[in-house]
Design an enzyme around this catalytic site. Structure first.
Site, short mmCIF file in Angstrom:
data_model
loop_
_atom_site.label_atom_id
_atom_site.label_comp_id
_atom_site.label_asym_id
_atom_site.label_seq_id
_atom_site.Cartn_x
_atom_site.Cartn_y
_atom_site.Cartn_z
N LYS A 19 0.83 -1.22 0.00
CA LYS A 19 0.00 0.00 0.00
C LYS A 19 0.86 1.26 0.00
O LYS A 19 0.64 2.18 -0.76
CB LYS A 19 -0.94 0.02 1.21
CG LYS A 19 -1.95 -1.11 1.21
CD LYS A 19 -2.92 -1.01 2.36
CE LYS A 19 -2.28 -1.13 3.73
NZ LYS A 19 -1.64 -2.43 4.00
N ARG A 93 -10.37 -0.13 8.10
CA ARG A 93 -9.92 -1.52 8.27
C ARG A 93 -10.98 -2.35 8.98
O ARG A 93 -10.74 -3.54 9.21
CB ARG A 93 -8.64 -1.56 9.10
CG ARG A 93 -7.37 -1.65 8.26
CD ARG A 93 -6.22 -1.35 9.18
NE ARG A 93 -5.04 -2.10 8.87
CZ ARG A 93 -3.92 -1.54 8.39
NH1 ARG A 93 -3.88 -0.26 8.13
NH2 ARG A 93 -2.86 -2.26 8.18
N ARG A 127 11.66 -5.49 5.72
CA ARG A 127 11.28 -4.07 5.58
C ARG A 127 12.07 -3.22 6.58
O ARG A 127 12.18 -3.56 7.75
CB ARG A 127 9.77 -3.90 5.85
CG ARG A 127 9.37 -2.45 6.00
CD ARG A 127 7.90 -2.22 5.73
NE ARG A 127 7.01 -2.77 6.74
CZ ARG A 127 5.68 -2.71 6.63
NH1 ARG A 127 5.11 -2.13 5.59
NH2 ARG A 127 4.92 -3.23 7.58
N ARG A 160 10.44 -1.98 11.97
CA ARG A 160 9.25 -1.72 12.77
C ARG A 160 9.09 -2.83 13.80
O ARG A 160 9.25 -4.01 13.48
CB ARG A 160 8.02 -1.67 11.87
CG ARG A 160 7.85 -0.31 11.23
CD ARG A 160 6.78 -0.28 10.17
NE ARG A 160 5.52 -0.94 10.50
CZ ARG A 160 4.44 -0.88 9.74
NH1 ARG A 160 4.46 -0.17 8.62
NH2 ARG A 160 3.34 -1.50 10.07
N ARG A 171 -1.19 -9.96 12.76
CA ARG A 171 -1.76 -8.88 11.92
C ARG A 171 -2.53 -9.46 10.74
O ARG A 171 -3.57 -8.94 10.36
CB ARG A 171 -0.64 -7.96 11.42
CG ARG A 171 -0.10 -7.06 12.53
CD ARG A 171 1.26 -6.51 12.21
NE ARG A 171 1.26 -5.61 11.09
CZ ARG A 171 2.34 -5.31 10.37
NH1 ARG A 171 3.49 -5.88 10.64
NH2 ARG A 171 2.25 -4.46 9.39
#
Ligand SMILES: Nc1nc2c(ncn2[C@@H]2O[C@H](COP(=O)(O)OP(=O)(O)O)[C@@H](O)[C@H]2O)c(=O)[nH]1
Ligand SMILES: Nc1ncnc2c1ncn2[C@@H]1O[C@H](COP(=O)(O)OP(=O)(O)O)[C@@H](O)[C@H]1O
Length: 219
Positions: A19, A93, A127, A160, A171
């Site tokens: 995204k 969401r 990431r 993160r 998640r």
């Protein structure tokens, strides 16, 4: 973009579906304002605001932030962008969030990035982000020019906390349970567009072509 021809788009997809990456490309190609619920939360966490402290306790556990907290934050931001076209990334969401948004703004289109969970698990563990700006890197896909450092500021990159493998699984579970019903909500409204694939560079041209039919490109 001037009032009267405002365009309001939502970008959905599971965590790590691209995204943020696709938002960056949409913003530079079409000039929409980018509103990311995750970035808004991280700004609050970094500043240690009350909202940030509450949000962190949920995010670190791989849970969604309560609807009232995130809805207030996002709607406040959108209120400052009344005369702009925007791209909303990461919100709504849950169905209650979608209903709250719909009372004020009806999206022209909802783009869903449909990326398999197996692909996502691999991506999120590689990431890295620049905390201050939210710029996102990936060791395999878009590495920084100098390992471990942000391309623009030269500051250190961090991982993160919620990208730990065990948190990623939680998640994805939250996504399946709470966010996939939002897709049905927009499907029923006739605004959902699904883009499937395992590589952002394969998905992006389809998203760009789709938006080009609805929006003038910047160049
Ligand atoms: N290997 C690979 N990584 C990607 C691809 N697209 C995005 N990424 C990386 O995957 C991670 C998640 O992407 P991001 O845009 O942050 O997704 P978001 O969580 O949905 O906002 C980031 O580290 C991206 O750089 C891709 O096609 N291949
Ligand atoms: N609309 C939302 N509702 C509830 N929680 C949210 C929302 N947007 C973001 N969050 C919280 O912030 C975290 C990070 O969100 P985001 O940066 O969009 O990353 P990702 O798409 O990779 O999960 C989510 O895991 C969730 O805990």
């Amino acid at each position: 973009m001037r009032a009267g021809v405002l365009f309001r788009a939502i970008l959905m997809g599971p965590p790590g579906s691209g995204k943020g990456t696709v938002s960056g490309r949409i913003v530079s190609s079409f000039g929409l304002k980018h509103v990311s619920s995750g970035d808004l939360l991280r700004v609050n966490i970094n500043r240690q605001t009350e909202v940030g402290m509450v949000a962190k306790s949920y995010i670190d556990k791989g849970k969604l932030v309560p609807d009232d907290v995130i809805t207030r934050l996002v709607l406040y931001e959108l209120n400052t962008l009344e005369e702009y076209s925007w791209l909303l990334d990461g919100f709504p969401r849950t169905v209650p969030q979608a209903e709250a948004l719909n009372k004020l703004y009806q999206p022209d289109t909802v783009i869903n990035l449909n990326v398999p969970f197996e692909t996502i698990k691999q991506r999120l563990t590689s990431r890295w982000i620049h905390q201050e700006s939210g710029r996102v890197y990936n060791i395999d896909f878009n590495p920084p020019k100098v390992p471990g450092l942000d391309n623009i500021t030269g500051e250190s990159l961090v991982q993160r906390d919620d990208d730990k493998p065990e948190t990623v699984i939680l998640r994805l579970q939250a996504y399946e349970e709470l966010t996939s019903p939002v897709l049905e909500y927009y499907q029923n409204k006739g605004v959902l567009e699904i883009f499937s694939g395992t590589e952002t560079n394969m998905i992006w041209p389809h998203v760009r072509d789709f938006l080009s039919k609805k929006l003038p490109a910047l160049s």
